[in-house]
Design a protein around this motif. Structure first.
Motif, PDB file in Angstrom:
ATOM      1  N   ASN A  46     -22.422   4.732  58.637  1.00 16.32           N
ATOM      2  CA  ASN A  46     -21.001   4.810  58.284  1.00 16.32           C
ATOM      3  C   ASN A  46     -20.759   5.271  56.851  1.00 16.32           C
ATOM      4  N   ASP A  47     -21.495   4.699  55.890  1.00 21.30           N
ATOM      5  CA  ASP A  47     -21.284   5.067  54.481  1.00 21.30           C
ATOM      6  C   ASP A  47     -21.497   6.560  54.267  1.00 21.30           C
ATOM      7  N   GLU A  48     -22.576   7.076  54.832  1.00 22.08           N
ATOM      8  CA  GLU A  48     -22.889   8.492  54.666  1.00 22.08           C
ATOM      9  C   GLU A  48     -21.866   9.365  55.379  1.00 22.08           C
ATOM     10  N   ILE A  93     -18.707   8.616  56.005  1.00 19.24           N
ATOM     11  CA  ILE A  93     -17.454   8.562  55.246  1.00 19.24           C
ATOM     12  C   ILE A  93     -17.531   9.464  54.019  1.00 19.24           C
ATOM     13  N   ASN A  94     -18.648   9.429  53.312  1.00 16.16           N
ATOM     14  CA  ASN A  94     -18.802  10.294  52.139  1.00 16.16           C
ATOM     15  C   ASN A  94     -18.740  11.767  52.537  1.00 16.16           C
ATOM     16  N   PHE A  97     -11.264   3.145  54.956  1.00 12.36           N
ATOM     17  CA  PHE A  97     -12.673   3.401  54.671  1.00 12.36           C
ATOM     18  C   PHE A  97     -13.328   2.254  53.897  1.00 12.36           C
ATOM     19  N   PRO A  98     -12.668   1.666  52.881  1.00  7.84           N
ATOM     20  CA  PRO A  98     -13.280   0.512  52.211  1.00  7.84           C
ATOM     21  C   PRO A  98     -13.518  -0.659  53.166  1.00  7.84           C
ATOM     22  N   GLN A 147     -16.641   0.182  55.109  1.00 12.79           N
ATOM     23  CA  GLN A 147     -17.826   0.118  54.254  1.00 12.79           C
ATOM     24  C   GLN A 147     -18.205  -1.315  53.911  1.00 12.79           C
ATOM     25  N   ARG A 148     -17.239  -2.228  53.947  1.00  8.80           N
ATOM     26  CA  ARG A 148     -17.520  -3.645  53.679  1.00  8.80           C
ATOM     27  C   ARG A 148     -17.912  -4.400  54.944  1.00  8.80           C
TER      28      ARG A 148
END
Length: 229
Positions: A78-80, A82-83, A144-145, A148-149
């Motif tokens: 997910n983090d990648e 989203i970036n 998105f935050p 990511q959390r």
């Protein structure tokens, strides 16, 4: 017709675009909406568009051998992901739209008496820019935050809102095609007019891929989230 063909005809456009790298390009080239209508079965879309089923299946089958070698966002964390969305799409849309607005204003100002002139395009693009900026801010500051959390459960409600706004973006793309006669240029189109329609076509493809990544990959993960938050 092979077993693979029968299988894939029953699959949704979004599922195929997600699982088969390169399929989104095939769908885009035939005007098949794999982002906002990603839930639609391939067979249904082919029928609605009055396309040649064998041609579509042949083009999709040609992608199979390359699947393992091509990068696929399906497996990206997910983090990648989203970036990637932020850098490849949010940032790019913020660069595309002001330039498209400037070009549209120029074309309407100079060629207003031409029957093919896309009257009202500049003001509509300003509206699109405002709507998209508000949408992207919600994703960047809230949704998105949360993802990511690891707050997948709480993210389901804002995801539903983002999906609805994606549908609105899809309708905006339809309106863009109407205003520009499907990006068809008159024979005597100047360089500015050509640059405008080339840019609009690129924007359309980018936005469809952007919505696809969110609807059919990132948001699908949230819809299926079974965690505690």
């Amino acid at each position: 017709m092979t077993a693979f063909d029968i299988n894939i005809l029953d699959k949704s456009l979004g599922e195929i675009a997600r699982d088969l790298p390169g399929a989104s390009r095939v769908f885009f080239s035939h005007g098949m909406n794999f982002c906002c209508k990603g839930h639609q079965a391939l067979a249904t879309s082919i029928q609605e568009k009055n396309l040649d089923v064998e041609e579509i299946l042949s083009q999709l089958n040609q992608l199979i051998p390359a699947e393992a070698a091509e990068f696929s966002e399906k497996f990206v964390p997910n983090d990648e992901l989203i970036n990637h969305i932020l850098e490849r799409y949010h940032q790019v849309h913020r660069e595309q739209l002001p330039e498209l607005i400037r070009l549209a204003q120029r074309v309407e100002s100079v060629h207003g008496d031409n029957p093919d002139c896309p009257h009202g395009l500049a003001s509509f693009l300003i509206h699109v820019e405002e709507e998209m900026e508000a949408h992207m801010q919600k994703e960047e500051q809230i949704l998105f935050p949360m993802i990511q959390r690891g707050m997948g459960g709480l993210a389901k409600s804002p995801v539903a809102v983002m999906r609805m706004e994606h549908d609105d973006h899809g309708e905006s793309l339809t309106r863009l095609e109407e205003l520009t006669h499907h990006f068809q240029l008159p024979a005597d189109a100047c360089n500015t007019w050509q640059a405008l329609y080339t840019g609009l076509a690129a924007f359309k493809e980018d936005l469809m891929n952007h919505i696809h990544l969110e609807n059919n990959i990132l948001f699908e993960r949230i819809d299926n989230y079974l965690g505690g938050h």
